[in-house]
Design a protein around this motif. Structure first.
Motif, short mmCIF file in Angstrom:
data_model
loop_
_atom_site.label_atom_id
_atom_site.label_comp_id
_atom_site.label_asym_id
_atom_site.label_seq_id
_atom_site.Cartn_x
_atom_site.Cartn_y
_atom_site.Cartn_z
N ILE A 14 0.84 -1.21 0.00
CA ILE A 14 0.00 0.00 0.00
C ILE A 14 0.87 1.26 0.00
O ILE A 14 0.46 2.31 -0.49
CB ILE A 14 -1.02 0.02 1.17
CG1 ILE A 14 -2.08 1.10 0.90
CG2 ILE A 14 -0.34 0.26 2.52
CD1 ILE A 14 -3.25 1.09 1.87
N SER A 15 2.09 1.13 0.52
CA SER A 15 2.97 2.31 0.58
C SER A 15 3.94 2.37 -0.60
O SER A 15 4.68 3.34 -0.73
CB SER A 15 3.75 2.31 1.91
OG SER A 15 2.86 2.42 2.99
N ILE A 20 7.87 4.04 -0.91
CA ILE A 20 8.56 3.21 0.11
C ILE A 20 8.68 1.80 -0.46
O ILE A 20 7.66 1.15 -0.73
CB ILE A 20 7.79 3.21 1.44
CG1 ILE A 20 7.67 4.65 1.96
CG2 ILE A 20 8.50 2.33 2.47
CD1 ILE A 20 6.92 4.80 3.27
N PRO A 21 9.91 1.31 -0.66
CA PRO A 21 10.07 0.00 -1.31
C PRO A 21 9.47 -1.13 -0.49
O PRO A 21 9.45 -1.08 0.74
CB PRO A 21 11.60 -0.17 -1.39
CG PRO A 21 12.19 1.16 -1.10
CD PRO A 21 11.19 1.92 -0.29
N VAL A 22 8.96 -2.16 -1.20
CA VAL A 22 8.43 -3.34 -0.50
C VAL A 22 9.59 -4.23 -0.09
O VAL A 22 10.73 -4.02 -0.50
CB VAL A 22 7.42 -4.12 -1.39
CG1 VAL A 22 6.24 -3.26 -1.75
CG2 VAL A 22 8.10 -4.68 -2.62
N PHE A 23 9.26 -5.22 0.73
CA PHE A 23 10.25 -6.21 1.16
C PHE A 23 10.37 -7.25 0.07
O PHE A 23 9.37 -7.76 -0.41
CB PHE A 23 9.77 -6.84 2.48
CG PHE A 23 10.51 -8.05 2.92
CD1 PHE A 23 11.87 -7.98 3.16
CD2 PHE A 23 9.86 -9.26 3.10
CE1 PHE A 23 12.56 -9.11 3.57
CE2 PHE A 23 10.54 -10.40 3.51
CZ PHE A 23 11.90 -10.31 3.74
N THR A 64 9.61 12.92 3.94
CA THR A 64 9.17 13.46 2.65
C THR A 64 8.08 12.61 1.99
O THR A 64 7.61 12.94 0.90
CB THR A 64 10.36 13.55 1.68
OG1 THR A 64 10.95 12.25 1.60
CG2 THR A 64 11.40 14.55 2.14
N LYS A 65 7.70 11.51 2.63
CA LYS A 65 6.73 10.61 2.00
C LYS A 65 5.30 11.05 2.34
O LYS A 65 5.02 11.44 3.47
CB LYS A 65 6.94 9.17 2.49
CG LYS A 65 8.34 8.62 2.21
CD LYS A 65 8.57 8.42 0.72
CE LYS A 65 9.89 7.76 0.40
NZ LYS A 65 11.08 8.50 0.72
N HIS A 99 -0.57 5.93 7.14
CA HIS A 99 -1.99 5.86 7.52
C HIS A 99 -2.34 7.06 8.41
O HIS A 99 -3.38 7.68 8.24
CB HIS A 99 -2.29 4.57 8.28
CG HIS A 99 -2.40 3.36 7.39
ND1 HIS A 99 -3.26 3.28 6.33
CD2 HIS A 99 -1.74 2.17 7.41
CE1 HIS A 99 -3.15 2.10 5.73
NE2 HIS A 99 -2.22 1.41 6.37
N GLU A 100 -1.45 7.36 9.35
CA GLU A 100 -1.71 8.50 10.24
C GLU A 100 -1.72 9.80 9.43
O GLU A 100 -2.59 10.66 9.63
CB GLU A 100 -0.64 8.59 11.34
CG GLU A 100 -0.77 7.56 12.44
CD GLU A 100 -0.12 6.21 12.12
OE1 GLU A 100 0.37 6.03 10.98
OE2 GLU A 100 -0.10 5.35 13.01
N LYS A 101 -0.77 9.93 8.51
CA LYS A 101 -0.72 11.15 7.70
C LYS A 101 -1.98 11.30 6.84
O LYS A 101 -2.38 12.40 6.49
CB LYS A 101 0.51 11.15 6.79
CG LYS A 101 1.81 11.53 7.49
CD LYS A 101 2.97 11.46 6.49
CE LYS A 101 4.29 11.89 7.10
NZ LYS A 101 5.44 11.47 6.25
N ALA A 102 -2.61 10.15 6.49
CA ALA A 102 -3.83 10.20 5.68
C ALA A 102 -5.06 10.50 6.54
O ALA A 102 -6.15 10.68 6.01
CB ALA A 102 -4.03 8.86 4.96
#
Ligand code: NAD
Length: 242
Positions: A14-15, A20-23, A64-65, A99-102
């Motif tokens: 989702i990010s 933000i790169p995935v694992f 910055t994301k 999520h919090e920023k949203a």
């Protein structure tokens, strides 16, 4: 109301559209580091500076994301579903703060948070968005026993009782951007299915655990999830195809 209690589980996908790169589970690499060097308890003993620096870099990158439309859709669902008498529990495997920023409230961070440190001596956890180091003193007990507040592999995720309680009463379970390889989160779908919840996965493609879900909606979560949420809020029914 058919889908009164909703549980949303989010993962790194989702990010991804927020940069933000995935694992990479197929290579075992996370941001070009081996998991066993930065994400297991013994790494903190072997090379604590490397572990602190790894999370420092990720933490500073967070500033910055910004959240994308998928994070915002979940926040909207959390705000509006209770007005119809429902509830939405948001569980994330992510350690970022998107999520919090949203605008999401009460986010359950089952794998911890980048913007938090944990003192292993006194047990205090506190908000922290700077640079940590192994010799830094805990502001509460003064000991140099701080670590990133991240749940490492081999450790038990946080808030499992709260998550189990939410899953046991849920009627709709949504998993967004998670590969289904990291347990116990990978088992939440089967648990929700056992409670007769409708289970829907959102991913770019069918995940390794797709057959556990009733169905999936495939494509970028920033497109599929807002459409799903709008339809749910408008009709009370989950969208079954795009
Ligand atoms: P994962 O990296 O194993 O899998 C990500 C999944 O998201 C994949 O199945 C991929 O196909 C899907 N995906 C990628 N882009 C997508 C998009 N735009 N829309 C929909 N789906 C998309 O992630 P995981 O299952 O969450 O497990 C990784 C672990 O690593 C987690 O436990 C988490 O703690 C950690 N992690 C966190 C972050 C973060 O906080 N943002 C980032 C990387 C890893």
């Amino acid at each position: 109301m058919d889908y009164q209690h909703i549980v949303v589980l989010t993962g790194a996908g989702i990010s991804a559209e927020s940069g933000i790169p995935v694992f990479r589970s197929e290579t075992g690499l996370w941001e070009n580091h081996r998991v066993e060097d930065v994400c297991v308890p013994s790494a903190l003993v072997r090379n604590p500076k490397l572990v602190h620096d790894f999370y420092n870099k990720m933490r500073s990158g967070l500033k910055t994301k910004v959240p994308n439309a998928a994070h915002r859709a979940i926040a909207k669902l959390q705000q509006e579903w209770p007005q119809r008498g429902g509830s939405v529990t948001l569980v994330t495997q992510n350690i970022d703060d998107l999520h919090e920023k949203a605008g999401s409230m009460n986010v359950i961070h089952m794998h911890g948070e980048l913007n938090s440190l944990w003192c292993t001596a006194c047990g205090k956890r506190f908000f922290f968005d700077g640079e940590s180091s192994p010799d830094m003193s805990c502001p509460y007990c003064g000991k140099p026993t701080l670590r990133p507040d991240i749940v490492f592999f081999e450790e038990i995720p946080y808030h499992m009782d709260e998550i189990s309680a939410a899953l046991s009463r849920c009627s709709l379970f949504i998993a967004v951007g998670t590969s289904g390889v990291v347990y116990p989160a990978a088992g939440f779908c089967q648990y929700a299915r056992a409670q007769r919840a409708l289970c829907v996965e959102f991913n770019l493609e069918r995940s390794a655990v797709a057959t556990n879900f009733n169905y999936g909606l495939y494509g970028k979560a920033s497109i599929t999830l807002p459409a799903f949420v709008e339809h749910l809020l408008r009709t009370g029914e989950p969208l079954t195809q795009q």
